[in-house]
Enzyme design. Sequence first.
Site, PDB file in Angstrom:
ATOM      1  N   HIS A 191       7.995  12.222 -16.619  1.00  8.22           N
ATOM      2  CA  HIS A 191       7.047  12.380 -15.508  1.00  8.22           C
ATOM      3  C   HIS A 191       7.638  13.190 -14.374  1.00  8.22           C
ATOM      4  O   HIS A 191       6.935  13.863 -13.640  1.00  8.22           O
ATOM      5  CB  HIS A 191       6.519  11.019 -15.074  1.00  8.22           C
ATOM      6  CG  HIS A 191       5.608  10.467 -16.117  1.00  8.22           C
ATOM      7  ND1 HIS A 191       6.008   9.503 -17.009  1.00  8.22           N
ATOM      8  CD2 HIS A 191       4.369  10.829 -16.465  1.00  8.22           C
ATOM      9  CE1 HIS A 191       5.023   9.289 -17.847  1.00  8.22           C
ATOM     10  NE2 HIS A 191       4.021  10.070 -17.550  1.00  8.22           N
ATOM     11  N   CYS A 513      -4.105  16.778 -23.966  1.00 10.92           N
ATOM     12  CA  CYS A 513      -3.709  16.791 -22.548  1.00 10.92           C
ATOM     13  C   CYS A 513      -2.216  16.575 -22.323  1.00 10.92           C
ATOM     14  O   CYS A 513      -1.776  16.508 -21.185  1.00 10.92           O
ATOM     15  CB  CYS A 513      -4.511  15.761 -21.769  1.00 10.92           C
ATOM     16  SG  CYS A 513      -4.148  14.072 -22.225  1.00 10.92           S
TER      17      CYS A 513
HETATM   18  C1  PEP Z   1       0.609  11.877 -22.683  1.00 13.54           C
HETATM   19  O1  PEP Z   1       1.217  10.857 -23.010  1.00 13.54           O
HETATM   20  O2  PEP Z   1       0.602  12.922 -23.367  1.00 13.54           O
HETATM   21  C2  PEP Z   1      -0.131  11.934 -21.426  1.00 13.54           C
HETATM   22  C3  PEP Z   1      -0.877  12.981 -21.127  1.00 13.54           C
HETATM   23  O3  PEP Z   1       0.017  10.898 -20.571  1.00 13.54           O
HETATM   24  P1  PEP Z   1       1.298  10.716 -19.604  1.00 13.54           P
HETATM   25  O4  PEP Z   1       2.087  11.992 -19.680  1.00 13.54           O
HETATM   26  O5  PEP Z   1       0.768  10.452 -18.252  1.00 13.54           O
HETATM   27  O6  PEP Z   1       1.989   9.549 -20.229  1.00 13.54           O
END
Ligand code: PEP
Length: 589
Positions: A191, A513
Amino acid sequence: MEIKRGIAVSPGVAIGPALVLDTEWFRIPQRTIPRNQVEGECHRLSMALAQAAAETRVNEEAVTAKLGPQYGAIFGAHALMLTDPTLVQEIESLIRNENFAVEYAVSRTMRRYAKALESIEGGYLAERVADLFDIEKRILRHLLGLRREQLRDLSEPVVVLSHDLSPSETAELDPRRVHAFVTEAGGRASHTAIVAGVLDIPAVVGVGPFLTDVSGGDVLVVDGHHGLLIINPDEETLERYKHVRATFRSQESKLHELRHLPAQTRDGSRVALLGNIEFPQESTPCLERGAEGVGLYRTEFLYLGKQSHPSEEEHLQAYLTVLRTMESHRPVVIRTLDLGADKFLPLGVGAESGAWRTAPERNPFLGLRSVRLCLRNLTLFKTQMRAILRASAFGDVRIMFPMISTLLELRQCKMILAEVKEDLEEEGIAFNPRLPVGTMIEVPSAALLAELLAREVDFFSIGTNDLIQYTLAADRNNETVSTLYSPGDPAVLRLIEGVVRAAAKYNVTVNVCGEMSGDPLYTMLLLGLGIRQLSVTPHSIPTIKRVVRSATVEESVKVAQEAMRLETARDVNNYLREQTRRILPSAFD
Ligand code: PEP
Ligand code: MG
């Protein structure tokens, strides 16, 4: 000049002085002092050393009493070092001969010792490096005292270097002052990396131990395209990178010109390009870069810097801000809280309701996170659902559940949503009764059950960041397993292919995504597998649009078919690179 390699997570080139942060956020710039301050600096040094040594002796006694002399001796050794005349002499000579400020002289000396220990073969002394950092920190704490600076108060541009940065620390960086950051830890889909991309700060993570090789104020080049950190570059390298930086900026502005052109393949297929956002304010740059809407709003960032749960009103206001920017008619996919693991879960928040754990979990990525946590804390879940539903009266809002791993979980979420709808109806509060419901596919079990899930939702969104992590059992934040963590892995491709097939059967839209969708390497593959919607970090929108506009569906299908035949991630990635360059030679420049 020294070159370190890491993982490129946010593009761009930055050139600037190093700001080395230790875990306590001390700022240690390379600073010189006028000659007449030398005695004063030496006095500050001896005071700080004496205070640090006294503090260490107190620790020694306390630990000896509690755990026994063998543990107390650790602090005894620290105290000895703090009073070691050789150490004092070395620091003092840097102050007297080079006119360095005492903080920098301390930091440089301790780092030289650390490096010497690290380089001793056998690695048995490497453990002691941690002790040296501990001692350095202690001296600096006494030296800096109230002058401890926080990143948000920076007054000059810097390149931040740190062992690690949490997503919230990263989010607090001011892009006008922090021109880049480089960390020892971290992975491509961490993140922290995502937030760096959002802020448009060039970033390299997962470099491994390098902090001992840098001192505050050293000149650095950060190459966010190739994952390079260059320490004290020579003249030629510096000039070359100044040129690269200028070219990148002009390319950025050229890409910007694509903004008003559709994301359409050469043979006429439209691709919806949406943006991933973490904060409502990001919807503006999202739109500016040509996003058609928001494909993923990570609402857990509402917790950033908060000690309590956001209220229904706070949720609502955030959603309405996004909707207003998206001119009400553009889709906004609001993901329910995905708290836990590495994302903002202040321990103890919610503990009063008994629904939340109060102690750290042994394995938080496989623990009570995300939708699992919400299902145990219905007040919290319903508060957010009420706000999402209320916002749906003002625009094209869609709700999405993260980390769904069983059909039952999805059904529970939908049942709670139905209850909240009933409540709102009774209260006479407006909402969209046909609010589209989607689920993320980010756990292998969900990908394998896609056919069952497809019958119960309006859309899927493949979260490749977690899907890759859970499929390959490779932590997305752990640089030591980053070679395993690849979107091009045949296992991941097979799961994506299966999800697309299941969705087509039930007429369910599929979005991708995770970070994979914003990497031009995978655009042809995803198009060829049948994906027509991608949600990406705003800065990637123009890059992906350019690939889409250079490809045809026909050739992408062939590319995907061939990629599916390959046996390793490396072969897949090499093949995709070659094919993407064939249609767009500058795709990765
Ligand atoms: C993912 O896991 O690909 C996602 C888009 O969610 P995050 O990155 O917020 O875990
Ligand atoms: Mg995820």
